[in-house]
Design an enzyme around this catalytic site. Structure first.
Site, PDB file in Angstrom:
ATOM      1  N   TYR A 144       0.805  -1.154  -0.163  1.00 11.11           N
ATOM      2  CA  TYR A 144      -0.007  -0.101  -0.105  1.00 11.11           C
ATOM      3  C   TYR A 144       0.865   1.325  -0.062  1.00 11.11           C
ATOM      4  CZ  TYR A 144      -4.726  -2.039   0.678  1.00 11.11           C
ATOM      5  OH  TYR A 144      -6.111  -2.492   0.593  1.00 11.11           O
ATOM      6  N   LYS A 194       3.155 -15.163   1.914  1.00  8.05           N
ATOM      7  CA  LYS A 194       3.378 -15.894   0.656  1.00  8.05           C
ATOM      8  C   LYS A 194       4.849 -16.121   0.696  1.00  8.05           C
ATOM      9  CE  LYS A 194       1.533 -17.528  -3.082  1.00  8.05           C
ATOM     10  NZ  LYS A 194       0.518 -18.575  -3.183  1.00  8.05           N
ATOM     11  N   ASP A 227      -3.163 -18.139   0.254  1.00  4.16           N
ATOM     12  CA  ASP A 227      -4.130 -18.761  -0.817  1.00  4.16           C
ATOM     13  C   ASP A 227      -4.934 -19.911   0.112  1.00  4.16           C
ATOM     14  OD1 ASP A 227      -1.587 -19.971  -0.701  1.00  4.16           O
ATOM     15  OD2 ASP A 227      -1.789 -20.698  -2.707  1.00  4.16           O
ATOM     16  N   ASP A 251      -6.295  -6.775   3.958  1.00  8.40           N
ATOM     17  CA  ASP A 251      -7.551  -6.289   3.382  1.00  8.40           C
ATOM     18  C   ASP A 251      -8.153  -7.394   2.946  1.00  8.40           C
ATOM     19  OD1 ASP A 251      -8.980  -4.169   2.334  1.00  8.40           O
ATOM     20  OD2 ASP A 251      -8.123  -4.606   0.360  1.00  8.40           O
ATOM     21  N   ASP A 255     -12.238  -8.919   4.780  1.00  8.70           N
ATOM     22  CA  ASP A 255     -13.636  -8.812   3.975  1.00  8.70           C
ATOM     23  C   ASP A 255     -14.178 -10.538   3.910  1.00  8.70           C
ATOM     24  OD1 ASP A 255     -13.338  -6.334   3.514  1.00  8.70           O
ATOM     25  OD2 ASP A 255     -14.310  -6.221   1.694  1.00  8.70           O
TER      26      ASP A 255
HETATM   27  C1  IPM Z   1     -10.478  -1.052   4.044  1.00  7.63           C
HETATM   28  C2  IPM Z   1     -10.515  -0.538   2.895  1.00  7.63           C
HETATM   29  C3  IPM Z   1      -9.372   0.561   2.592  1.00  7.63           C
HETATM   30  C4  IPM Z   1      -8.390  -0.476   2.493  1.00  7.63           C
HETATM   31  C5  IPM Z   1      -9.644   1.256   1.389  1.00  7.63           C
HETATM   32  C6  IPM Z   1     -11.080   2.161   1.161  1.00  7.63           C
HETATM   33  C7  IPM Z   1      -8.342   2.345   1.271  1.00  7.63           C
HETATM   34  O1  IPM Z   1     -10.861  -1.586   1.671  1.00  7.63           O
HETATM   35  O2  IPM Z   1     -10.237  -0.336   5.052  1.00  7.63           O
HETATM   36  O3  IPM Z   1     -10.402  -2.420   4.272  1.00  7.63           O
HETATM   37  O4  IPM Z   1      -8.013  -0.975   1.386  1.00  7.63           O
HETATM   38  O5  IPM Z   1      -7.475  -0.538   3.493  1.00  7.63           O
HETATM   39 MN    MN Z   2     -11.055  -3.523   2.562  1.00  7.31          MN
END
Ligand code: IPM
Ligand code: MN
Length: 365
Positions: A144, A194, A227, A251, A255
Protein backbone atom coordinates in the site's frame (compact mmCIF):
# COMPACT_ATOMS: atom_id res chain seq x y z
CA UNK A 1 -17.10 14.72 40.40
CA UNK A 2 -15.06 15.99 37.44
CA UNK A 3 -15.97 14.25 34.23
CA UNK A 4 -13.23 12.90 32.00
CA UNK A 5 -13.67 14.62 28.63
CA UNK A 6 -12.47 12.83 25.50
CA UNK A 7 -11.84 14.82 22.37
CA UNK A 8 -13.00 12.88 19.32
CA UNK A 9 -12.67 13.97 15.73
CA UNK A 10 -15.55 12.63 13.65
CA UNK A 11 -14.92 12.01 9.97
CA UNK A 12 -18.28 10.71 8.71
CA UNK A 13 -17.01 10.74 5.12
CA UNK A 14 -19.06 9.53 2.18
CA UNK A 15 -22.02 7.36 1.24
CA UNK A 16 -23.50 5.62 4.27
CA UNK A 17 -20.63 6.96 6.43
CA UNK A 18 -22.62 9.88 7.88
CA UNK A 19 -25.68 7.75 8.70
CA UNK A 20 -23.79 5.04 10.53
CA UNK A 21 -21.56 7.58 12.29
CA UNK A 22 -24.69 9.34 13.57
CA UNK A 23 -25.87 6.12 15.21
CA UNK A 24 -22.46 5.42 16.70
CA UNK A 25 -22.41 8.91 18.22
CA UNK A 26 -25.90 8.42 19.53
CA UNK A 27 -24.80 5.28 21.38
CA UNK A 28 -21.64 6.99 22.67
CA UNK A 29 -23.73 9.86 24.01
CA UNK A 30 -26.22 7.51 25.61
CA UNK A 31 -23.49 5.74 27.57
CA UNK A 32 -21.56 8.89 28.44
CA UNK A 33 -24.75 10.53 29.79
CA UNK A 34 -24.87 7.93 32.53
CA UNK A 35 -21.11 7.57 33.06
CA UNK A 36 -18.33 9.68 34.53
CA UNK A 37 -16.92 10.68 31.16
CA UNK A 38 -18.12 12.71 28.22
CA UNK A 39 -17.19 13.44 24.63
CA UNK A 40 -16.27 16.63 22.88
CA UNK A 41 -16.68 16.13 19.15
CA UNK A 42 -15.21 17.97 16.27
CA UNK A 43 -16.78 17.26 12.89
CA UNK A 44 -14.46 17.23 9.92
CA UNK A 45 -14.37 16.07 6.33
CA UNK A 46 -12.48 13.17 4.80
CA UNK A 47 -12.49 11.34 1.48
CA UNK A 48 -14.87 12.54 -1.22
CA UNK A 49 -16.56 14.92 1.23
CA UNK A 50 -13.20 16.61 1.80
CA UNK A 51 -12.49 16.74 -1.94
CA UNK A 52 -15.78 18.58 -2.43
CA UNK A 53 -15.18 20.89 0.49
CA UNK A 54 -11.42 21.51 0.42
CA UNK A 55 -10.24 20.11 -2.90
CA UNK A 56 -8.19 17.39 -1.17
CA UNK A 57 -9.18 14.03 0.41
CA UNK A 58 -7.37 14.85 3.65
CA UNK A 59 -5.87 18.32 3.98
CA UNK A 60 -2.94 18.71 6.40
CA UNK A 61 -5.09 20.83 8.73
CA UNK A 62 -7.58 18.02 9.15
CA UNK A 63 -4.81 15.49 9.80
CA UNK A 64 -3.33 17.86 12.36
CA UNK A 65 -6.65 18.10 14.22
CA UNK A 66 -6.81 14.31 14.25
CA UNK A 67 -3.27 14.08 15.64
CA UNK A 68 -4.31 16.29 18.57
CA UNK A 69 -7.46 14.34 19.45
CA UNK A 70 -7.90 11.47 21.92
CA UNK A 71 -9.49 9.36 19.19
CA UNK A 72 -10.65 9.59 15.60
CA UNK A 73 -13.84 8.00 14.33
CA UNK A 74 -14.32 7.51 10.59
CA UNK A 75 -17.48 6.43 8.72
CA UNK A 76 -16.48 5.46 5.18
CA UNK A 77 -14.84 7.04 2.16
CA UNK A 78 -15.22 6.74 -1.59
CA UNK A 79 -17.89 6.67 -4.26
CA UNK A 80 -18.56 6.86 -7.97
CA UNK A 81 -18.57 10.63 -7.97
CA UNK A 82 -14.80 10.62 -7.34
CA UNK A 83 -13.89 7.51 -9.31
CA UNK A 84 -12.37 9.52 -12.16
CA UNK A 85 -9.72 10.93 -9.81
CA UNK A 86 -6.30 9.32 -9.65
CA UNK A 87 -3.39 8.91 -7.25
CA UNK A 88 -3.26 11.17 -4.21
CA UNK A 89 -6.52 12.84 -5.15
CA UNK A 90 -8.63 9.73 -4.65
CA UNK A 91 -10.83 9.55 -1.54
CA UNK A 92 -9.04 6.32 -0.48
CA UNK A 93 -5.71 8.15 -0.47
CA UNK A 94 -7.09 10.43 2.23
CA UNK A 95 -7.70 7.40 4.41
CA UNK A 96 -4.21 6.05 3.77
CA UNK A 97 -2.72 9.44 4.64
CA UNK A 98 -4.73 9.43 7.86
CA UNK A 99 -3.52 5.96 8.87
CA UNK A 100 0.07 6.85 8.08
CA UNK A 101 -0.23 10.27 9.72
CA UNK A 102 -1.53 8.73 12.94
CA UNK A 103 1.09 5.92 12.73
CA UNK A 104 -1.59 3.34 13.43
CA UNK A 105 0.34 0.33 12.19
CA UNK A 106 -1.92 -2.38 13.63
CA UNK A 107 -5.47 -2.77 12.44
CA UNK A 108 -7.60 -4.98 14.67
CA UNK A 109 -10.59 -6.59 13.00
CA UNK A 110 -12.50 -8.95 15.28
CA UNK A 111 -14.85 -11.39 13.57
CA UNK A 112 -17.28 -13.23 15.81
CA UNK A 113 -20.36 -15.11 14.69
CA UNK A 114 -22.86 -15.18 17.53
CA UNK A 115 -25.35 -18.04 17.55
CA UNK A 116 -28.21 -15.74 16.52
CA UNK A 117 -26.42 -14.86 13.30
CA UNK A 118 -25.01 -18.25 12.38
CA UNK A 119 -28.18 -19.16 10.50
CA UNK A 120 -27.87 -16.00 8.38
CA UNK A 121 -24.42 -16.98 7.16
CA UNK A 122 -23.92 -17.87 3.50
CA UNK A 123 -21.98 -20.85 4.87
CA UNK A 124 -23.45 -23.73 6.83
CA UNK A 125 -24.58 -22.84 10.30
CA UNK A 126 -22.55 -25.67 11.85
CA UNK A 127 -19.42 -24.43 10.07
CA UNK A 128 -19.56 -20.86 11.30
CA UNK A 129 -21.26 -21.09 14.69
CA UNK A 130 -18.85 -20.09 17.42
CA UNK A 131 -16.31 -18.48 15.09
CA UNK A 132 -14.31 -15.96 17.09
CA UNK A 133 -11.16 -14.55 15.59
CA UNK A 134 -9.14 -11.40 15.51
CA UNK A 135 -7.48 -10.35 12.29
CA UNK A 136 -4.43 -8.17 12.97
CA UNK A 137 -3.63 -6.43 9.73
CA UNK A 138 -0.43 -4.47 9.23
CA UNK A 139 -1.71 -1.05 8.18
CA UNK A 140 1.00 1.46 7.38
CA UNK A 141 3.42 -0.54 5.26
CA UNK A 142 3.61 -3.21 2.60
CA UNK A 143 2.45 -2.75 -0.96
CA UNK A 144 0.00 0.00 0.00
CA UNK A 145 2.85 2.37 0.75
CA UNK A 146 5.99 0.87 -0.78
CA UNK A 147 8.20 2.97 -3.03
CA UNK A 148 8.94 3.05 -5.86
CA UNK A 149 5.49 3.14 -7.36
CA UNK A 150 4.30 4.71 -10.51
CA UNK A 151 2.82 4.51 -13.94
CA UNK A 152 4.72 5.14 -17.11
CA UNK A 153 3.38 5.44 -20.59
CA UNK A 154 -0.27 4.90 -21.42
CA UNK A 155 -2.60 1.93 -21.64
CA UNK A 156 -1.17 0.89 -24.99
CA UNK A 157 2.50 0.95 -24.10
CA UNK A 158 4.23 1.31 -20.79
CA UNK A 159 4.00 -0.17 -17.34
CA UNK A 160 2.93 0.48 -13.80
CA UNK A 161 4.35 -0.78 -10.54
CA UNK A 162 3.93 -0.92 -6.80
CA UNK A 163 6.46 -2.29 -4.34
CA UNK A 164 5.87 -4.63 -1.44
CA UNK A 165 8.45 -3.85 1.24
CA UNK A 166 8.64 -4.62 4.91
CA UNK A 167 11.39 -3.73 7.30
CA UNK A 168 12.25 -6.04 10.20
CA UNK A 169 10.97 -3.42 12.61
CA UNK A 170 7.60 -3.14 10.87
CA UNK A 171 7.07 -6.89 11.12
CA UNK A 172 8.31 -7.10 14.72
CA UNK A 173 5.92 -4.49 16.05
CA UNK A 174 2.79 -5.87 14.41
CA UNK A 175 3.77 -9.42 15.41
CA UNK A 176 4.03 -8.28 19.03
CA UNK A 177 0.56 -6.74 18.87
CA UNK A 178 -0.81 -10.05 17.60
CA UNK A 179 0.97 -12.13 20.24
CA UNK A 180 -0.13 -9.77 23.01
CA UNK A 181 -3.76 -10.03 21.92
CA UNK A 182 -3.56 -13.79 21.69
CA UNK A 183 -2.52 -13.90 25.36
CA UNK A 184 -5.87 -12.34 26.24
CA UNK A 185 -7.62 -14.86 24.00
CA UNK A 186 -6.96 -18.52 23.15
CA UNK A 187 -3.17 -18.18 22.78
CA UNK A 188 -2.94 -19.13 19.16
CA UNK A 189 -1.51 -17.04 16.33
CA UNK A 190 -1.65 -17.86 12.64
CA UNK A 191 0.75 -15.80 10.56
CA UNK A 192 -0.37 -15.51 6.95
CA UNK A 193 2.17 -14.85 4.22
CA UNK A 194 3.31 -15.89 0.74
CA UNK A 195 6.80 -16.97 1.72
CA UNK A 196 6.84 -19.64 -0.99
CA UNK A 197 7.00 -16.94 -3.65
CA UNK A 198 7.79 -13.50 -2.25
CA UNK A 199 11.13 -12.71 -0.67
CA UNK A 200 9.54 -9.94 1.38
CA UNK A 201 7.24 -12.57 2.89
CA UNK A 202 10.23 -14.78 3.70
CA UNK A 203 11.45 -11.94 5.87
CA UNK A 204 7.95 -11.68 7.35
CA UNK A 205 7.99 -15.36 8.31
CA UNK A 206 11.52 -15.28 9.71
CA UNK A 207 10.78 -12.28 11.89
CA UNK A 208 7.47 -13.63 13.22
CA UNK A 209 9.21 -16.94 14.00
CA UNK A 210 12.01 -15.21 15.90
CA UNK A 211 9.68 -12.94 17.93
CA UNK A 212 7.66 -16.00 18.83
CA UNK A 213 10.72 -18.02 19.89
CA UNK A 214 12.31 -15.22 21.91
CA UNK A 215 9.32 -13.47 23.45
CA UNK A 216 6.15 -15.56 23.22
CA UNK A 217 7.04 -19.26 23.51
CA UNK A 218 3.83 -19.79 25.51
CA UNK A 219 1.73 -19.00 22.41
CA UNK A 220 0.99 -21.56 19.71
CA UNK A 221 2.17 -20.24 16.33
CA UNK A 222 1.50 -21.62 12.89
CA UNK A 223 2.17 -20.23 9.41
CA UNK A 224 -0.11 -20.41 6.39
CA UNK A 225 0.17 -19.28 2.82
CA UNK A 226 -2.47 -16.73 2.00
CA UNK A 227 -4.22 -18.83 -0.64
CA UNK A 228 -4.67 -21.71 1.76
CA UNK A 229 -5.54 -19.41 4.68
CA UNK A 230 -8.34 -17.79 2.71
CA UNK A 231 -9.73 -21.21 1.85
CA UNK A 232 -9.42 -22.29 5.48
CA UNK A 233 -11.44 -19.23 6.49
CA UNK A 234 -14.48 -20.58 4.71
CA UNK A 235 -13.83 -24.29 5.33
CA UNK A 236 -13.10 -24.21 9.02
CA UNK A 237 -13.17 -20.72 10.49
CA UNK A 238 -13.22 -21.92 14.09
CA UNK A 239 -9.57 -23.01 13.86
CA UNK A 240 -8.46 -19.37 13.99
CA UNK A 241 -7.83 -17.29 17.07
CA UNK A 242 -5.50 -14.45 16.07
CA UNK A 243 -4.43 -14.00 12.45
CA UNK A 244 -1.53 -11.67 11.72
CA UNK A 245 -0.80 -10.62 8.19
CA UNK A 246 0.40 -7.85 5.92
CA UNK A 247 -1.56 -4.89 4.62
CA UNK A 248 -2.95 -6.25 1.37
CA UNK A 249 -3.54 -9.83 2.52
CA UNK A 250 -5.26 -8.44 5.61
CA UNK A 251 -7.52 -6.29 3.47
CA UNK A 252 -8.64 -9.29 1.45
CA UNK A 253 -8.87 -11.75 4.33
CA UNK A 254 -10.91 -9.44 6.54
CA UNK A 255 -13.65 -8.94 3.96
CA UNK A 256 -13.76 -12.70 3.43
CA UNK A 257 -13.97 -13.29 7.18
CA UNK A 258 -16.66 -10.63 7.51
CA UNK A 259 -19.08 -12.49 5.31
CA UNK A 260 -19.06 -15.44 7.74
CA UNK A 261 -21.50 -13.50 9.92
CA UNK A 262 -23.72 -12.84 6.95
CA UNK A 263 -22.86 -9.19 6.38
CA UNK A 264 -19.97 -6.80 6.06
CA UNK A 265 -22.19 -4.45 8.04
CA UNK A 266 -21.20 -6.18 11.27
CA UNK A 267 -17.46 -5.81 11.29
CA UNK A 268 -15.75 -3.10 13.35
CA UNK A 269 -12.12 -2.11 13.44
CA UNK A 270 -9.61 -0.29 15.57
CA UNK A 271 -6.29 0.95 14.25
CA UNK A 272 -3.72 1.34 16.96
CA UNK A 273 -0.04 1.65 17.65
CA UNK A 274 0.29 5.42 17.36
CA UNK A 275 -0.60 8.04 19.94
CA UNK A 276 -4.18 8.40 18.65
CA UNK A 277 -6.45 5.48 17.80
CA UNK A 278 -8.56 5.40 14.65
CA UNK A 279 -11.89 3.59 14.73
CA UNK A 280 -13.84 2.71 11.62
CA UNK A 281 -16.25 0.09 10.34
CA UNK A 282 -14.65 -2.29 7.83
CA UNK A 283 -17.41 -1.79 5.27
CA UNK A 284 -17.20 0.78 2.52
CA UNK A 285 -19.43 3.70 1.65
CA UNK A 286 -22.14 1.59 -0.08
CA UNK A 287 -23.34 4.44 -2.33
CA UNK A 288 -26.22 2.29 -3.66
CA UNK A 289 -28.06 2.49 -0.33
CA UNK A 290 -26.71 5.80 0.98
CA UNK A 291 -29.20 8.26 2.45
CA UNK A 292 -32.04 5.74 2.52
CA UNK A 293 -31.96 4.68 6.17
CA UNK A 294 -31.02 1.16 5.07
CA UNK A 295 -27.43 0.77 6.20
CA UNK A 296 -26.52 -1.49 9.08
CA UNK A 297 -25.06 0.69 11.86
CA UNK A 298 -23.70 -2.25 13.87
CA UNK A 299 -20.15 -2.17 12.46
CA UNK A 300 -19.94 1.53 13.32
CA UNK A 301 -21.44 1.03 16.77
CA UNK A 302 -19.06 -1.84 17.53
CA UNK A 303 -16.19 0.36 16.32
CA UNK A 304 -17.36 2.90 18.90
CA UNK A 305 -17.22 0.11 21.49
CA UNK A 306 -13.62 -0.58 20.47
CA UNK A 307 -12.94 3.12 20.93
CA UNK A 308 -14.42 3.02 24.44
CA UNK A 309 -12.19 0.04 25.25
CA UNK A 310 -9.15 1.84 23.92
CA UNK A 311 -9.94 4.93 26.00
CA UNK A 312 -10.10 2.70 29.07
CA UNK A 313 -13.89 2.69 29.43
CA UNK A 314 -14.27 -1.09 29.48
CA UNK A 315 -17.62 -1.12 31.29
CA UNK A 316 -19.22 1.12 28.73
CA UNK A 317 -17.67 -0.88 25.90
CA UNK A 318 -19.05 -4.13 27.28
CA UNK A 319 -22.49 -2.55 27.66
CA UNK A 320 -22.49 -1.46 24.01
CA UNK A 321 -21.55 -4.97 22.88
CA UNK A 322 -24.30 -6.38 25.04
CA UNK A 323 -26.68 -3.80 23.58
CA UNK A 324 -25.90 -5.01 20.06
CA UNK A 325 -26.34 -8.64 21.07
CA UNK A 326 -29.68 -7.95 22.72
CA UNK A 327 -30.99 -5.89 19.82
CA UNK A 328 -30.15 -8.79 17.49
CA UNK A 329 -31.64 -11.31 19.89
CA UNK A 330 -34.89 -9.32 19.85
CA UNK A 331 -35.14 -10.11 16.14
CA UNK A 332 -34.36 -6.63 14.78
CA UNK A 333 -32.42 -6.68 11.50
CA UNK A 334 -31.46 -4.16 8.87
CA UNK A 335 -32.01 -5.20 5.25
CA UNK A 336 -28.61 -6.86 4.86
CA UNK A 337 -29.50 -9.50 7.46
CA UNK A 338 -33.26 -9.54 7.31
CA UNK A 339 -35.18 -12.72 6.55
CA UNK A 340 -38.83 -13.68 6.85
CA UNK A 341 -40.01 -13.85 10.43
CA UNK A 342 -37.59 -11.18 11.64
CA UNK A 343 -38.30 -7.53 12.34
CA UNK A 344 -37.00 -5.31 9.54
CA UNK A 345 -35.73 -1.97 10.79
CA UNK A 346 -33.90 1.02 9.33
CA UNK A 347 -30.54 2.46 10.35
CA UNK A 348 -32.05 4.86 12.87
CA UNK A 349 -34.36 2.37 14.50
CA UNK A 350 -31.52 -0.13 14.84
CA UNK A 351 -29.43 2.58 16.50
CA UNK A 352 -32.30 3.46 18.84
CA UNK A 353 -32.83 -0.18 19.84
CA UNK A 354 -29.14 -0.64 20.54
CA UNK A 355 -29.13 2.52 22.68
CA UNK A 356 -32.03 1.22 24.75
CA UNK A 357 -30.47 -2.20 25.23
CA UNK A 358 -27.09 -0.68 26.03
CA UNK A 359 -28.60 1.54 28.71
CA UNK A 360 -30.57 -1.37 30.11
CA UNK A 361 -27.37 -3.37 30.37
CA UNK A 362 -25.49 -0.47 32.03
CA UNK A 363 -28.15 0.20 34.63
CA UNK A 364 -28.79 -3.46 35.41
CA UNK A 365 -25.04 -3.91 35.96
C1 IPM B 1 -10.40 -1.14 4.17
C2 IPM B 1 -10.66 -0.46 2.86
C3 IPM B 1 -9.49 0.45 2.55
C4 IPM B 1 -8.25 -0.41 2.45
C5 IPM B 1 -9.63 1.35 1.32
C6 IPM B 1 -10.91 2.15 1.34
C7 IPM B 1 -8.44 2.27 1.19
O1 IPM B 1 -10.89 -1.40 1.86
O2 IPM B 1 -10.26 -0.44 5.18
O3 IPM B 1 -10.36 -2.37 4.21
O4 IPM B 1 -7.99 -1.01 1.40
O5 IPM B 1 -7.52 -0.47 3.43
MN1 MN C 1 -11.00 -3.47 2.59
Amino acid sequence: MEKNVYKVVLLPGDGIGPEVTEQAVRVLNAVSDVSNFSFEYENEFAGGAAIDRYGHPLPDDVLHKCQLADAVFLGAVGGEKWDHLTGDMRPESGLLKLRKGLSVFANLRPVAVPAVLAEASPLREETVKGTDMLVVRELTGGIYFGEPKGREGDDEAGEAFNTMRYSVEEVERVARVAFEWSRKRRKKVTSVDKANVLVVMQLWRDVVTRIHRDEYPDIELNHMYVDNATMQLVLNPRQFDVIVTGNMFGDIMSDTAATLGGSLGLLPSASVGGSVGLFEPVHGSAPDIAGQDKANPIAAILSAAMMLDHLGEQNAAAAVRKGVEEALASGARTGDLWRKGLNKVGTKEMGELICQQTLASLTNG
